[in-house]
Design a protein around this motif. Sequence first.
Motif, PDB file in Angstrom:
ATOM      1  N   GLU A   1      -5.762  29.265  -0.648  1.00  0.00           N
ATOM      2  CA  GLU A   1      -6.985  30.002  -0.958  1.00  0.00           C
ATOM      3  C   GLU A   1      -8.191  29.425  -0.229  1.00  0.00           C
ATOM      4  OE1 GLU A   1      -9.535  31.374  -4.921  1.00  0.00           O
ATOM      5  OE2 GLU A   1      -7.380  30.971  -5.051  1.00  0.00           O
ATOM      6  N   ILE A   2      -8.266  28.093  -0.146  1.00  0.00           N
ATOM      7  CA  ILE A   2      -9.393  27.461   0.531  1.00  0.00           C
ATOM      8  C   ILE A   2      -9.343  27.705   2.035  1.00  0.00           C
ATOM      9  CG2 ILE A   2     -10.457  25.242   1.096  1.00  0.00           C
ATOM     10  CD1 ILE A   2      -9.509  24.251  -1.673  1.00  0.00           C
ATOM     11  N   MET A   3      -8.156  27.534   2.623  1.00  0.00           N
ATOM     12  CA  MET A   3      -8.038  27.663   4.073  1.00  0.00           C
ATOM     13  C   MET A   3      -8.125  29.108   4.543  1.00  0.00           C
ATOM     14  SD  MET A   3      -7.941  24.587   5.099  1.00  0.00           S
ATOM     15  CE  MET A   3      -7.373  24.638   6.796  1.00  0.00           C
ATOM     16  N   ALA A   4      -7.979  30.056   3.630  1.00  0.00           N
ATOM     17  CA  ALA A   4      -8.119  31.471   3.996  1.00  0.00           C
ATOM     18  C   ALA A   4      -9.522  31.783   4.513  1.00  0.00           C
ATOM     19  CB  ALA A   4      -7.775  32.358   2.808  1.00  0.00           C
ATOM     20  N   THR A   5     -10.509  30.946   4.157  1.00  0.00           N
ATOM     21  CA  THR A   5     -11.879  31.140   4.650  1.00  0.00           C
ATOM     22  C   THR A   5     -12.085  30.513   6.027  1.00  0.00           C
ATOM     23  OG1 THR A   5     -12.713  29.115   3.606  1.00  0.00           O
ATOM     24  CG2 THR A   5     -12.723  31.123   2.273  1.00  0.00           C
ATOM     25  N   VAL A   6     -11.045  29.929   6.589  1.00  0.00           N
ATOM     26  CA  VAL A   6     -11.065  29.280   7.909  1.00  0.00           C
ATOM     27  C   VAL A   6     -12.195  28.251   8.002  1.00  0.00           C
ATOM     28  CG1 VAL A   6     -10.638  29.739  10.359  1.00  0.00           C
ATOM     29  CG2 VAL A   6     -10.467  31.609   8.715  1.00  0.00           C
ATOM     30  N   PRO A   7     -12.263  27.298   7.081  1.00  0.00           N
ATOM     31  CA  PRO A   7     -13.372  26.344   7.094  1.00  0.00           C
ATOM     32  C   PRO A   7     -13.434  25.471   8.343  1.00  0.00           C
ATOM     33  CG  PRO A   7     -11.656  25.640   5.566  1.00  0.00           C
ATOM     34  CD  PRO A   7     -11.318  27.030   5.982  1.00  0.00           C
ATOM     35  N   LEU A   8     -12.266  25.149   8.928  1.00  0.00           N
ATOM     36  CA  LEU A   8     -12.267  24.276  10.095  1.00  0.00           C
ATOM     37  C   LEU A   8     -12.870  24.937  11.329  1.00  0.00           C
ATOM     38  CD1 LEU A   8      -8.808  22.457   9.792  1.00  0.00           C
ATOM     39  CD2 LEU A   8     -11.033  21.788   8.892  1.00  0.00           C
ATOM     40  N   SER A   9     -13.078  26.258  11.268  1.00  0.00           N
ATOM     41  CA  SER A   9     -13.733  26.944  12.398  1.00  0.00           C
ATOM     42  C   SER A   9     -15.147  26.434  12.605  1.00  0.00           C
ATOM     43  CB  SER A   9     -13.752  28.459  12.152  1.00  0.00           C
ATOM     44  OG  SER A   9     -14.571  28.791  11.039  1.00  0.00           O
ATOM     45  N   ALA A  10     -15.753  25.860  11.559  1.00  0.00           N
ATOM     46  CA  ALA A  10     -17.109  25.313  11.694  1.00  0.00           C
ATOM     47  C   ALA A  10     -17.144  24.137  12.661  1.00  0.00           C
ATOM     48  CB  ALA A  10     -17.634  24.869  10.325  1.00  0.00           C
ATOM     49  N   PHE A  11     -15.990  23.497  12.885  1.00  0.00           N
ATOM     50  CA  PHE A  11     -15.934  22.302  13.715  1.00  0.00           C
ATOM     51  C   PHE A  11     -15.451  22.580  15.139  1.00  0.00           C
ATOM     52  CE2 PHE A  11     -14.373  20.568   9.411  1.00  0.00           C
ATOM     53  CZ  PHE A  11     -15.665  20.454   8.927  1.00  0.00           C
TER      54      PHE A  11
ATOM     55  N   GLY B   1     -14.053  29.115  17.575  1.00  0.00           N
ATOM     56  CA  GLY B   1     -14.745  28.541  16.429  1.00  0.00           C
ATOM     57  C   GLY B   1     -16.221  28.863  16.384  1.00  0.00           C
ATOM     58  N   ARG B   2     -16.922  28.211  15.480  1.00  0.00           N
ATOM     59  CA  ARG B   2     -18.353  28.447  15.303  1.00  0.00           C
ATOM     60  C   ARG B   2     -19.207  27.550  16.201  1.00  0.00           C
ATOM     61  NH1 ARG B   2     -19.858  31.547  11.297  1.00  0.00           N
ATOM     62  NH2 ARG B   2     -21.946  30.672  11.525  1.00  0.00           N
ATOM     63  N   GLY B   3     -18.589  26.599  16.866  1.00  0.00           N
ATOM     64  CA  GLY B   3     -19.350  25.793  17.828  1.00  0.00           C
ATOM     65  C   GLY B   3     -19.475  24.325  17.496  1.00  0.00           C
ATOM     66  N   GLY B   4     -19.051  23.917  16.314  1.00  0.00           N
ATOM     67  CA  GLY B   4     -19.109  22.505  15.968  1.00  0.00           C
ATOM     68  C   GLY B   4     -20.512  21.942  15.849  1.00  0.00           C
ATOM     69  N   LYS B   5     -21.458  22.757  15.377  1.00  0.00           N
ATOM     70  CA  LYS B   5     -22.838  22.282  15.206  1.00  0.00           C
ATOM     71  C   LYS B   5     -22.883  21.221  14.109  1.00  0.00           C
ATOM     72  CE  LYS B   5     -24.826  26.736  16.572  1.00  0.00           C
ATOM     73  NZ  LYS B   5     -25.656  27.897  16.118  1.00  0.00           N
ATOM     74  N   LEU B   6     -23.623  20.156  14.376  1.00  0.00           N
ATOM     75  CA  LEU B   6     -23.636  19.032  13.439  1.00  0.00           C
ATOM     76  C   LEU B   6     -24.170  19.430  12.065  1.00  0.00           C
ATOM     77  CD1 LEU B   6     -22.860  15.966  13.847  1.00  0.00           C
ATOM     78  CD2 LEU B   6     -22.930  17.338  15.908  1.00  0.00           C
ATOM     79  N   ASP B   7     -25.268  20.167  12.016  1.00  0.00           N
ATOM     80  CA  ASP B   7     -25.847  20.501  10.717  1.00  0.00           C
ATOM     81  C   ASP B   7     -24.927  21.420   9.915  1.00  0.00           C
ATOM     82  OD1 ASP B   7     -26.443  22.507  12.666  1.00  0.00           O
ATOM     83  OD2 ASP B   7     -27.947  23.370  11.325  1.00  0.00           O
TER      84      ASP B   7
ATOM     85  N   TRP C   1     -12.326  16.785  11.141  1.00  0.00           N
ATOM     86  CA  TRP C   1     -13.477  16.971  12.035  1.00  0.00           C
ATOM     87  C   TRP C   1     -13.736  15.745  12.901  1.00  0.00           C
ATOM     88  CZ3 TRP C   1     -19.283  17.078  10.293  1.00  0.00           C
ATOM     89  CH2 TRP C   1     -20.087  17.534  11.350  1.00  0.00           C
ATOM     90  N   ALA C   2     -14.079  14.632  12.250  1.00  0.00           N
ATOM     91  CA  ALA C   2     -14.554  13.463  12.983  1.00  0.00           C
ATOM     92  C   ALA C   2     -13.434  12.684  13.660  1.00  0.00           C
ATOM     93  CB  ALA C   2     -15.329  12.542  12.041  1.00  0.00           C
ATOM     94  N   LEU C   3     -12.238  12.704  13.076  1.00  0.00           N
ATOM     95  CA  LEU C   3     -11.168  11.858  13.581  1.00  0.00           C
ATOM     96  C   LEU C   3     -10.110  12.621  14.372  1.00  0.00           C
ATOM     97  CD1 LEU C   3     -10.667   9.501  10.507  1.00  0.00           C
ATOM     98  CD2 LEU C   3     -12.216   9.259  12.454  1.00  0.00           C
ATOM     99  N   PHE C   4     -10.300  13.937  14.515  1.00  0.00           N
ATOM    100  CA  PHE C   4      -9.353  14.689  15.342  1.00  0.00           C
ATOM    101  C   PHE C   4     -10.039  15.737  16.210  1.00  0.00           C
ATOM    102  CE2 PHE C   4      -6.324  17.965  16.432  1.00  0.00           C
ATOM    103  CZ  PHE C   4      -5.258  17.222  16.894  1.00  0.00           C
ATOM    104  N   ILE C   5     -10.732  16.681  15.591  1.00  0.00           N
ATOM    105  CA  ILE C   5     -11.303  17.795  16.350  1.00  0.00           C
ATOM    106  C   ILE C   5     -12.368  17.316  17.339  1.00  0.00           C
ATOM    107  CG2 ILE C   5     -12.669  19.921  16.166  1.00  0.00           C
ATOM    108  CD1 ILE C   5     -11.202  20.505  13.541  1.00  0.00           C
ATOM    109  N   GLN C   6     -13.292  16.461  16.900  1.00  0.00           N
ATOM    110  CA  GLN C   6     -14.344  16.005  17.804  1.00  0.00           C
ATOM    111  C   GLN C   6     -13.803  15.189  18.976  1.00  0.00           C
ATOM    112  OE1 GLN C   6     -17.222  14.223  15.045  1.00  0.00           O
ATOM    113  NE2 GLN C   6     -18.597  15.956  15.390  1.00  0.00           N
ATOM    114  N   PRO C   7     -12.882  14.223  18.744  1.00  0.00           N
ATOM    115  CA  PRO C   7     -12.320  13.515  19.899  1.00  0.00           C
ATOM    116  C   PRO C   7     -11.582  14.443  20.862  1.00  0.00           C
ATOM    117  CG  PRO C   7     -11.863  12.329  17.867  1.00  0.00           C
ATOM    118  CD  PRO C   7     -12.437  13.651  17.468  1.00  0.00           C
ATOM    119  N   LEU C   8     -10.818  15.415  20.321  1.00  0.00           N
ATOM    120  CA  LEU C   8     -10.107  16.353  21.176  1.00  0.00           C
ATOM    121  C   LEU C   8     -11.094  17.208  21.965  1.00  0.00           C
ATOM    122  CD1 LEU C   8      -7.555  17.749  22.191  1.00  0.00           C
ATOM    123  CD2 LEU C   8      -7.577  19.163  20.116  1.00  0.00           C
ATOM    124  N   THR C   9     -12.186  17.622  21.322  1.00  0.00           N
ATOM    125  CA  THR C   9     -13.195  18.442  21.987  1.00  0.00           C
ATOM    126  C   THR C   9     -13.857  17.684  23.137  1.00  0.00           C
ATOM    127  OG1 THR C   9     -13.673  19.645  19.940  1.00  0.00           O
ATOM    128  CG2 THR C   9     -15.350  19.720  21.659  1.00  0.00           C
TER     129      THR C   9
END
Length: 523
Positions: free
Chosen positions: A59-69, A76-82, A106-114
């Motif tokens: 139910e939580i992941m259905a909102t695609v929260p990781l797209s914010a990162f 995704g939404r661009g990974g904006k810090l705020d 976010w901090a330990l996987f997506i950002q380093p990969l980005t």
Amino acid sequence: MKPIDQPEVLSTPEPAGSRAPFSDFLGTFKDSLKNVFRMREDMEQLSSTRGLPPYVLREIMATVPLSAFIPVEHGGRGGKLDEGIALLEAASYESLSLSLIFGINWALFIQPLTKYGQVSTQRAVFKDFMQKQKMGGLMITEPDYGSDALHMQTCWTKQGENCHITGTKHWAGLTGWADYWLLTARHSSPDKGLGRDIDFFICDANAAGQRIVVEEKFKNLGLYMIPYGRNQIDVLIPESHRLVAQTTGIKMMLDLLHRSRMQFPGMAMGFLTRILDEATAHCRQRKVGDRNLLGYDQVQARLAKIQSAVTICAAMCVSSSERAGLENNLAGQGLEANAIKTCVTDLMQEAAQSLLQLVGAKGYKLDHFAGRALVDSRPFQIFEGSNDILYAQISESLLKQMKMAKEKNLFGYLSGLDLTERSSPRLKKDLDFELDPAMSQRKLVELGLLVSRILVMNMVINLGDRGFDTRLIASCLTNLQQEISRGLTSYSFANRSEVIDLEDSHPGWRDFCHPTSNRTPST
């Protein structure tokens, strides 16, 4: 092969949430959290059981929260810090464990990969994140090399187009759950042995030859939602899945860890706000004698400190959202990153202690928020660098900078440092002394704590200038000054006490219950 105990999640081929205005996206995410954590009758039991039921994650992941990162070019939404910090805040208000799950991703996987990943790998991995709600984590810590990460024994050798990685890692959050892992290892060669630098690799736990074996699941004291354990690594990873360092792997790791530490306030913000709300509501309702708890001075003192912690955390969120972007290399920003991480995690634990004290006995139940908050917030002072170690590093960094600037006076240096130039004048009388560069380790820790509070005071002053509630700013600065004053007293006190080496056993107290005239008094 699917990772061990991976909860099933629904696929979302078209993540519309990633295109919605952020306020709508965040609102939808908050609604899903409220439905899961407040509306379901069985959710109270979640805090006392390990793992996360599949329907909750679904139910939580259905909102695609990781797209914010995730970057826009990968859907995704661009990974904006705020925006990322706001999402962590929303999650931590309902569940500190859930917020940590997102923080790890976010901090330990997506950002380093980005920042450091090769484009072909980014494309494939982020597609899985967006369309299949997969998750990632980081493995650094080893059983014999915890804080001493630079001496890790996990190694890799080149085998054709692949890199063969072998070793053992433990205490990686999402053990057995994550679909992807960022693995750290040192290159090994027959003639030179283990190299000094560190390399990072993206491991697809579902791909052939890349399965990580979970040897043991730990029964962690808190954060029940998150699985931890010991992992045996013997994998073949394509060269294209290796991160590309801009200079060295060690500096890449520092950039990664410092950015993560500067984003801790996101996880702390919702948690501290929830503690303040719970504490205030309880003190309004609870009557002792002829008045409610709010009418007692000591209760007011505790609530004011919790409220100050929320204000400090807000100041940190503003600062980090503007200073911790991927465009900035944070490898050399250890003083700021360590000060933020140590201070905010101390505030989390102190606020949880106060809430439990205010709530009383019922807060000590495993399924009560106060008890959960106490145990769940404690490891934040340990992982990603134990606070004692980080406080010492703050002092060592400061002393090094002062030596280079040929400045011995603490106020003289802090007043010219951009991180403390506004807070130090308020403390000039107390800070106007010379530091001993040969101070003991315990003094390095005490000084580091002191400097961290001066640094965050600077952030609070800056927040006040932007129009934040002046009453909250004034109260917060008062509490910070009191803590700094205590820190200065502790630092100036000469304490060289050491453990007494007792050859036999500790003296028994009963031998001293009936003193006799011929007994020689202790000195």
